[in-house]
Design a protein around this motif. Structure first.
Motif, PDB file in Angstrom:
ATOM      1  N   THR A  15     102.629  12.002 -30.304  1.00  0.00           N
ATOM      2  CA  THR A  15     102.738  12.840 -29.118  1.00  0.00           C
ATOM      3  C   THR A  15     102.919  11.902 -27.933  1.00  0.00           C
ATOM      4  N   LYS A  16     103.942  12.159 -27.132  1.00  0.00           N
ATOM      5  CA  LYS A  16     104.187  11.266 -26.002  1.00  0.00           C
ATOM      6  C   LYS A  16     104.303  12.060 -24.716  1.00  0.00           C
ATOM      7  N   VAL A  17     104.111  11.357 -23.631  1.00  0.00           N
ATOM      8  CA  VAL A  17     104.295  11.953 -22.308  1.00  0.00           C
ATOM      9  C   VAL A  17     105.306  11.103 -21.539  1.00  0.00           C
ATOM     10  N   ILE A  18     105.993  11.758 -20.634  1.00  0.00           N
ATOM     11  CA  ILE A  18     106.917  11.066 -19.743  1.00  0.00           C
ATOM     12  C   ILE A  18     106.305  11.141 -18.345  1.00  0.00           C
ATOM     13  N   GLU A  19     106.034   9.974 -17.787  1.00  0.00           N
ATOM     14  CA  GLU A  19     105.410   9.897 -16.466  1.00  0.00           C
ATOM     15  C   GLU A  19     106.439  10.194 -15.373  1.00  0.00           C
ATOM     16  N   LEU A  20     105.962  10.360 -14.158  1.00  0.00           N
ATOM     17  CA  LEU A  20     106.857  10.641 -13.031  1.00  0.00           C
ATOM     18  C   LEU A  20     107.896   9.542 -12.813  1.00  0.00           C
ATOM     19  N   ASP A  21     107.501   8.297 -13.115  1.00  0.00           N
ATOM     20  CA  ASP A  21     108.459   7.192 -12.945  1.00  0.00           C
ATOM     21  C   ASP A  21     109.350   7.003 -14.176  1.00  0.00           C
ATOM     22  N   ARG A  22     109.319   7.978 -15.069  1.00  0.00           N
ATOM     23  CA  ARG A  22     110.130   8.043 -16.293  1.00  0.00           C
ATOM     24  C   ARG A  22     109.719   7.054 -17.382  1.00  0.00           C
ATOM     25  N   THR A  23     108.571   6.433 -17.230  1.00  0.00           N
ATOM     26  CA  THR A  23     108.058   5.636 -18.337  1.00  0.00           C
ATOM     27  C   THR A  23     107.483   6.589 -19.378  1.00  0.00           C
ATOM     28  N   GLU A  24     107.540   6.185 -20.631  1.00  0.00           N
ATOM     29  CA  GLU A  24     107.051   7.020 -21.723  1.00  0.00           C
ATOM     30  C   GLU A  24     105.915   6.308 -22.441  1.00  0.00           C
ATOM     31  N   LEU A  25     104.938   7.085 -22.884  1.00  0.00           N
ATOM     32  CA  LEU A  25     103.872   6.495 -23.668  1.00  0.00           C
ATOM     33  C   LEU A  25     103.314   7.518 -24.640  1.00  0.00           C
ATOM     34  N   PHE A  26     102.845   6.992 -25.766  1.00  0.00           N
ATOM     35  CA  PHE A  26     102.223   7.853 -26.761  1.00  0.00           C
ATOM     36  C   PHE A  26     100.787   8.133 -26.347  1.00  0.00           C
ATOM     37  N   THR A  27     100.377   9.383 -26.467  1.00  0.00           N
ATOM     38  CA  THR A  27      98.990   9.754 -26.179  1.00  0.00           C
ATOM     39  C   THR A  27      98.198   9.958 -27.468  1.00  0.00           C
ATOM     40  N   LYS A  28      98.907  10.200 -28.569  1.00  0.00           N
ATOM     41  CA  LYS A  28      98.239  10.411 -29.855  1.00  0.00           C
ATOM     42  C   LYS A  28      99.208  10.079 -30.982  1.00  0.00           C
ATOM     43  N   ALA A  52      90.260  -0.776 -42.918  1.00  0.00           N
ATOM     44  CA  ALA A  52      91.613  -1.182 -42.532  1.00  0.00           C
ATOM     45  C   ALA A  52      91.907  -0.778 -41.096  1.00  0.00           C
ATOM     46  N   GLN A  53      91.462   0.407 -40.697  1.00  0.00           N
ATOM     47  CA  GLN A  53      91.695   0.850 -39.316  1.00  0.00           C
ATOM     48  C   GLN A  53      90.871   0.020 -38.336  1.00  0.00           C
ATOM     49  N   LYS A  54      89.642  -0.278 -38.688  1.00  0.00           N
ATOM     50  CA  LYS A  54      88.754  -1.025 -37.793  1.00  0.00           C
ATOM     51  C   LYS A  54      89.269  -2.436 -37.525  1.00  0.00           C
ATOM     52  N   TYR A  55      89.809  -3.103 -38.549  1.00  0.00           N
ATOM     53  CA  TYR A  55      90.210  -4.497 -38.414  1.00  0.00           C
ATOM     54  C   TYR A  55      91.719  -4.691 -38.252  1.00  0.00           C
ATOM     55  N   ASN A  60      94.319  -1.752 -33.269  1.00  0.00           N
ATOM     56  CA  ASN A  60      93.503  -2.186 -32.134  1.00  0.00           C
ATOM     57  C   ASN A  60      94.334  -2.510 -30.904  1.00  0.00           C
ATOM     58  N   SER A  61      95.625  -2.654 -31.054  1.00  0.00           N
ATOM     59  CA  SER A  61      96.509  -2.964 -29.931  1.00  0.00           C
ATOM     60  C   SER A  61      97.124  -1.719 -29.303  1.00  0.00           C
ATOM     61  N   VAL A  62      97.074  -0.615 -30.003  1.00  0.00           N
ATOM     62  CA  VAL A  62      97.660   0.630 -29.515  1.00  0.00           C
ATOM     63  C   VAL A  62      96.681   1.299 -28.554  1.00  0.00           C
TER      64      VAL A  62
END
Length: 75
Positions: A15-28, A52-55, A60-62
């Motif tokens: 799931t992603k959002v598009i910010e007002l400055d048109r940058t996009e990022l995943f929220t989930k 595996a998820q913990k380490y 951890n970077s997302v």
């Protein structure tokens, strides 16, 4: 964890959002692994997934929420 893995497939959905400055990022991000193992306890496979998820460097970077919805098949 030594798990007798037979096969592994994974579908992903984001799931992603598009910010007002048109940058996009995943929220989930939802990962749906289908894990097929031979003669193994389901609890053991779930513990391995949690570890595996913990380490995981990638997880951890997302910045967004990462949800894992596994399907475990015991043969």
């Amino acid at each position: 964890f030594k798990i007798p893995l037979v096969s592994y497939e994974c579908d992903a959905e984001g799931t992603k959002v598009i910010e007002l400055d048109r940058t996009e990022l995943f929220t989930k991000i939802v990962l749906r692994p289908k894990i097929r193992v031979k003669d193994c306890d389901k609890t053991r496979v779930l513990r391995a997934l949690q570890s595996a998820q913990k380490y995981s460097l990638v997880a951890n970077s997302v910045k967004s929420e990462v949800v894992i919805e596994p399907e475990i098949i015991i043969e």
